[in-house]
Design a protein around this motif. Structure first.
Motif, PDB file in Angstrom:
ATOM      1  N   THR A  75       0.632  -0.887  -0.071  1.00  0.00           N
ATOM      2  CA  THR A  75      -0.265  -0.223   0.370  1.00  0.00           C
ATOM      3  C   THR A  75       0.707   1.309  -0.514  1.00  0.00           C
ATOM      4  OG1 THR A  75      -1.769  -0.908   1.387  1.00  0.00           O
ATOM      5  CG2 THR A  75      -1.889   1.905   1.116  1.00  0.00           C
ATOM      6  N   VAL A  76       0.027   2.315  -0.859  1.00  0.00           N
ATOM      7  CA  VAL A  76       0.899   3.146  -1.100  1.00  0.00           C
ATOM      8  C   VAL A  76       0.206   4.375   0.154  1.00  0.00           C
ATOM      9  CG1 VAL A  76       1.795   5.659  -1.972  1.00  0.00           C
ATOM     10  CG2 VAL A  76       1.620   3.311  -3.048  1.00  0.00           C
ATOM     11  N   VAL A  77       1.132   5.192   0.759  1.00  0.00           N
ATOM     12  CA  VAL A  77       0.918   6.320   1.795  1.00  0.00           C
ATOM     13  C   VAL A  77       1.236   7.394   1.494  1.00  0.00           C
ATOM     14  CG1 VAL A  77       0.156   6.054   4.020  1.00  0.00           C
ATOM     15  CG2 VAL A  77       0.444   3.853   3.621  1.00  0.00           C
ATOM     16  N   LEU A  78       0.044   8.221   1.990  1.00  0.00           N
ATOM     17  CA  LEU A  78       0.419   9.030   1.216  1.00  0.00           C
ATOM     18  C   LEU A  78       0.605  10.256   2.957  1.00  0.00           C
ATOM     19  CD1 LEU A  78       0.813  12.270  -0.621  1.00  0.00           C
ATOM     20  CD2 LEU A  78      -1.340  12.308  -0.671  1.00  0.00           C
ATOM     21  N   ILE A  79       1.360  10.549   2.580  1.00  0.00           N
ATOM     22  CA  ILE A  79       2.073  11.639   4.282  1.00  0.00           C
ATOM     23  C   ILE A  79       1.983  13.139   4.094  1.00  0.00           C
ATOM     24  CG2 ILE A  79       4.062  11.600   6.087  1.00  0.00           C
ATOM     25  CD1 ILE A  79       5.637   9.376   4.699  1.00  0.00           C
ATOM     26  N   ARG A  80       1.836  13.559   4.956  1.00  0.00           N
ATOM     27  CA  ARG A  80       1.318  15.608   4.362  1.00  0.00           C
ATOM     28  C   ARG A  80       1.475  15.787   6.137  1.00  0.00           C
ATOM     29  NH1 ARG A  80      -3.725  15.387   0.654  1.00  0.00           N
ATOM     30  NH2 ARG A  80      -3.367  15.063  -1.819  1.00  0.00           N
ATOM     31  N   ALA A  81       1.752  17.196   6.144  1.00  0.00           N
ATOM     32  CA  ALA A  81       2.182  17.353   7.571  1.00  0.00           C
ATOM     33  C   ALA A  81       2.172  18.906   7.394  1.00  0.00           C
ATOM     34  CB  ALA A  81       3.324  17.476   8.000  1.00  0.00           C
ATOM     35  N   THR A  82       1.721  19.861   7.762  1.00  0.00           N
ATOM     36  CA  THR A  82       1.992  21.761   7.563  1.00  0.00           C
ATOM     37  C   THR A  82       2.753  22.024   9.222  1.00  0.00           C
ATOM     38  OG1 THR A  82      -0.397  21.532   9.025  1.00  0.00           O
ATOM     39  CG2 THR A  82      -0.254  21.969   6.488  1.00  0.00           C
ATOM     40  N   GLY A  83       3.597  22.862   9.743  1.00  0.00           N
ATOM     41  CA  GLY A  83       3.568  23.580  11.334  1.00  0.00           C
ATOM     42  C   GLY A  83       5.890  23.630  10.485  1.00  0.00           C
ATOM     43  N   PRO A  84       5.728  23.990  11.845  1.00  0.00           N
ATOM     44  CA  PRO A  84       6.981  24.717  11.662  1.00  0.00           C
ATOM     45  C   PRO A  84       8.559  23.232  10.838  1.00  0.00           C
ATOM     46  CG  PRO A  84       6.567  25.533  13.563  1.00  0.00           C
ATOM     47  CD  PRO A  84       5.385  24.564  12.901  1.00  0.00           C
ATOM     48  N   GLN A  85       8.099  21.972  11.691  1.00  0.00           N
ATOM     49  CA  GLN A  85       8.497  21.029  11.270  1.00  0.00           C
ATOM     50  C   GLN A  85       7.981  19.886  10.460  1.00  0.00           C
ATOM     51  OE1 GLN A  85       9.353  20.365  15.799  1.00  0.00           O
ATOM     52  NE2 GLN A  85      11.745  20.284  14.939  1.00  0.00           N
ATOM     53  N   ALA A  86       7.348  21.082   9.584  1.00  0.00           N
ATOM     54  CA  ALA A  86       6.289  19.672   8.589  1.00  0.00           C
ATOM     55  C   ALA A  86       7.781  18.748   7.716  1.00  0.00           C
ATOM     56  CB  ALA A  86       5.750  20.630   7.646  1.00  0.00           C
ATOM     57  N   ALA A  87       8.433  19.385   7.478  1.00  0.00           N
ATOM     58  CA  ALA A  87       9.623  18.781   6.579  1.00  0.00           C
ATOM     59  C   ALA A  87       9.968  17.054   6.902  1.00  0.00           C
ATOM     60  CB  ALA A  87      10.603  19.485   5.816  1.00  0.00           C
TER      61      ALA A  87
END
Length: 819
Positions: free
Chosen positions: A222-234
């Motif tokens: 399964t391919v999972v898409l990881i998303r994040a927002t915020g100062p340490q998102a990357a």
């Protein structure tokens, strides 16, 4: 950097403290001042404006205070409190209209990052947004919008980051990987979500929710898409991507490409093998006790009036916290896998996906808390089952949480294993950790379940308790209470109402009489047969089964699940209980074996890079010598008033110098007989030098096998290497036996699982071992086997085993020599 304080105003002190603890666990560094203002002055449920005013003043450092309130009068009391504080402080205090638990968590995390008061309040106010986005069902228009091109989507925030990762481990994102991800993202200043690439129209789940992650049903490929927002998102995205791509250290699925290669098509994880499966050895006969553990289904028609829904939500939250606390109380009473699975189940009870879903049905639909808990748990359990594999096996744990939550809300006793004094075989559809943790192997003979597989909690705990077990037995619960059963945990055979001839084939130790001793070979060679004891509660069982003393008294029970070291007086009382149970007999006490799989917050480091080879056992005294010194003093004090013959030994010794230092410490405290455990090849290879420093040695064959074979004892994949019949291990034990003869007969004990195997016990005696210590239930079989053979046969069996090429050959050769 600013330092905004946070005040938690709740009707319930327990709720406030638990919510604060949860919030603080999510802060990686720099936790702000968080003060609880909960309950009334007399300790009752309610709120008190004066207490809130005091808390605001205590939390303030000059940058302002955010006040998070639960419901009703909490808001009015907080408003009144502002009239009691200094006007300047009142101006920099914000009463935040945020959900209590989620808002408090968001406020604390944001404040820890140095945000301003306005930013903290804004973060708290929007804390429900990820949950509402997740729980809101998409309309057809939204489905169409989800399928539209990326060009129609709003631009991503400037601090957003995303990546994809392919699930590679054979079991997929089951409970343990989900917990690993949730724990990892808590250390980043970022909001992280996960979404299956092939479910793009569905809302993402929070990466902070183990239940939410598990409902993705993401199997290998399964391919999972990881998303994040915020100062340490990357950083957060990259960390989660690496965890998934690396497979969490678990076995990779067949055909999965290494990181960077093309991912194969998504694959469904095969559940468990069909048909009855024997998962824990032994063959016993006993009457059935059928566990039908459920609660009465709540009414679907009852409704909560709109003005009472906030109160209903508070009742739910408090009940979920109490259920989690009870799981943790049970976890604190045990060790090993039982403790691990109970702690994981405790986390389920307060998981945002479960509790948040129940809250939504109460607020939006007016369902009663019990009915809402029933429905949400059923939906989540169905998602677990649909996922298959290890995730499917966690559905039982989730439904156990549901049953206990509903019982708590009703004020009823939770369902569970009946209290029986007579021996029985437990039969169930499946068993949750809370069911099995309290099982007493002295009366529970075996386990049979309809569900489960080789990796289920039933299998894990059965093996740990030494109970024969069969899982996947069709219609197990159709067996009648009291039916006589024959259970074979090796073959998976279950016979209902066996005839006398079949009953006679049972070999389980519980069906045998207690050992009457003394332990010796047929020609009178003495071998003391003791019991392994992990806590005072084990004493009665060991005495009942005829133990000739205690060959291993594990003292970790005094220290586990504590934030601080137990006092000397606490230790003295606990040790004396065991000593008094074995008046006139030998009790060998092992000092604290912390580290590795038994970390302690006040003694060991969380960041130990290789715990099994790190600071554990005696090595913890390198950093904290005072802890060992106080424990030795406590053992000596407890021995002063006892008639037991108290011996003491230190674990994880590698050199003669370490042995010498421990002997000096123990004898200085007044202990007369001092030894060490030989668990490292280094200590085995220098056994002569070690024995010259001590009065006796004891072999921990589990760890000695682990280090000799370089095979983690917890790894199922390496179980063949950790086999105690490995010739390399037996040869090393033989060298230790020779060292005993070279040092005028230094006593050599074995306290690992090898001692419980009757044939291997004879081999160990042939190699020079003078005492054996094991689970109490095994003593009768081992004693009977030793009594059937002479010492010369034991020595012939030992020679044959150490000369073999592999464990199977060693076992066969030894049996042939023993006759």
């Amino acid at each position: 950097m600013t330092s905004v304080g946070v005040v938690a105003v709740s009707h319930s002190p327990a709720l406030a403290e638990a919510a604060i603890a949860l919030a603080l666990e999510m802060t990686a560094t720099g936790a702000p001042a968080v003060i609880a203002a909960a309950g009334t002055a007399d300790g009752e449920i309610g709120t008190d404006a004066a207490r809130i005013a005091e808390a605001i003043a205590e939390a303030d450092s000059g940058d302002g205070v955010a006040v998070i309130m639960d419901l009703g009068s909490a808001v009015m009391s907080a408003e009144l409190a502002l009239e009691f504080v200094d006007p300047n402080l009142a101006e920099r205090t914000r009463l935040v209209a945020a959900p209590f638990v989620e808002g408090l968590l968001a406020a604390v995390v944001r404040a820890a990052g140095g945000a301003s008061l306005a930013e903290v309040a804004e973060e708290a106010t929007g804390a429900l947004r990820p949950k509402t986005d997740h729980l809101q069902s998409p309309t057809p228009d939204q489905d169409a919008a989800g399928a539209a091109s990326a060009a129609d989507e709003p631009p991503a925030p400037s601090d957003a980051s995303s990546a994809t990762a392919t699930v590679r481990n054979v079991a997929g994102l089951h409970a343990r990987p989900a917990a690993v991800i949730a724990g990892a993202v808590a250390s980043f200043d970022a909001e992280v979500t996960l979404l299956r690439d092939d479910h793009a129209q569905r809302p993402p789940v929070s990466a902070a929710s183990p239940i939410g992650i598990a409902t993705l049903a993401a199997g290998p490929g399964t391919v999972v898409l990881i998303r994040a927002t915020g100062p340490q998102a990357a950083e957060a995205v990259e960390h989660v991507r690496a965890l998934i791509d690396e497979g969490f250290g678990e076995e990779p699925a067949e055909g999965q490409a290494p990181t960077g290669a093309a991912a194969p098509a998504p694959a469904r994880v095969d559940p468990t093998p069909t048909g009855p499966i024997g998962v824990s050895s032994g063959r016993v006969v006993g009457p059935a006790v059928v566990l039908r553990r459920t609660v009465r289904e709540p009414s679907a028609s009852d409704r909560v009036p709109e003005d009472a829904r906030d109160g209903a939500v508070s009742l739910l939250r408090e009940a979920s916290i109490r259920v989690a606390e009870r799981y943790r109380e049970r976890a604190a009473s045990v060790t090993g896998q039982r403790r691990t699975v109970l702690e994981a189940t405790a986390d389920m009870a307060t998981d945002p996906t479960l509790v948040g879903g129940v809250e939504a049905l109460i607020r939006d639909g007016g369902l009663t808390p019990t009915r809402a808990a029933w429905q949400v748990s059923a939906e989540l359990a169905e998602q677990y089952r649909a996922a298959g594999g290890l995730i499917a096996e966690r559905a039982t744990d989730l439904l156990d949480v549901r049953n206990r939550l509903i019982a708590e809300l009703r004020g009823e006793e939770p369902p569970g294993v009946p209290d029986r004094r007579e021996p029985f075989i437990l039969v169930a559809d499946d068993l949750a950790p809370a069911d099995t943790v309290a099982l007493d192997p002295a009366v529970c003979l075996a386990l049979i379940t309809e569900q489960g597989g080789p990796t289920s909690h039933t299998a894990i705990i059965a093996r740990e308790l030494g109970l024969p077990a069969v899982v996947g037995y069709p219609e197990a619960t159709s067996i009648a209470d009291g039916d006589l059963l024959l259970v074979d945990g090796d073959t998976g055979e279950v016979v209902v109402r066996p005839d006398p001839a079949a009953q006679a084939t049972a070999t389980g130790v519980i069906t045998l009489p207690p050992f009457e001793g003394p332990g010796q070979t047929r020609d009178g060679h003495r071998v003391l047969l003791g019991a392994n004891v992990g806590a005072p509660r084990d004493v009665a069982r060991a005495v009942e089964r005829g133990a000739e003393g205690v060959g291993l008294f594990r003292t970790e029970f005094c220290f586990l699940d504590r934030d601080t070291e137990p006092s000397i007086d606490e230790q003295v009382g606990a040790y004396r209980e065991v000593f008094d149970g074995f008046a006139g007999q030998r009790v060998v006490v092992r000092t604290l074996d912390a580290g590795s799989d038994k970390p302690l917050p006040f003694l060991t480091n969380d960041d130990e890079p290789n715990p099994a080879l790190g600071v554990r056992g005696l090595r913890t005294a390198r950093r904290h010598p005072d802890v060992l010194e106080r424990q030795v003093q406590a053992i000596a004090r407890a021995a002063e008033g006892a008639t037991a013959d108290v011996w003491v030994m230190a674990p994880m010794v590698a050199t003669a110098a370490e042995a010498r230092d421990f002997v000096t410490l123990a004898r200085g405290a007044g202990l007369a007989t001092v030894g060490v455990m030989i668990e490292t090849p280094a200590a085995g290879l220098t056994a002569v030098e070690v024995m010259r420093e001590v009065d006796f040695v004891s072999l921990g064959t589990n760890d000695l096998a682990q280090y000799t074979m370089a095979a983690d004892r917890q790894s199922g994949d390496l179980a063949d290497l950790a086999n105690p019949w490995q010739p390399a291990l037996l040869r090393l034990i033989g060298m230790i036996g020779e060292a005993s003869r070279d040092t005028s007969g230094t006593p050599v004990g074995v306290c690992g699982e090898a001692a419980a195997d009757p044939d291997l016990a004879c081999v160990l005696v042939g190699l020079g071992v003078t005492s054996l210590s094991m689970a109490a239930r095994a003593i009768t079989r081992v004693g009977a086997r030793l009594g059937d053979v002479e010492l010369v046969a034991c020595r012939r069996a030992a020679e044959a085993a150490v000369s073999a090429a592999d464990p199977a050959e060693a076992k066969a050769a030894a049996r042939a020599a023993l006759g």
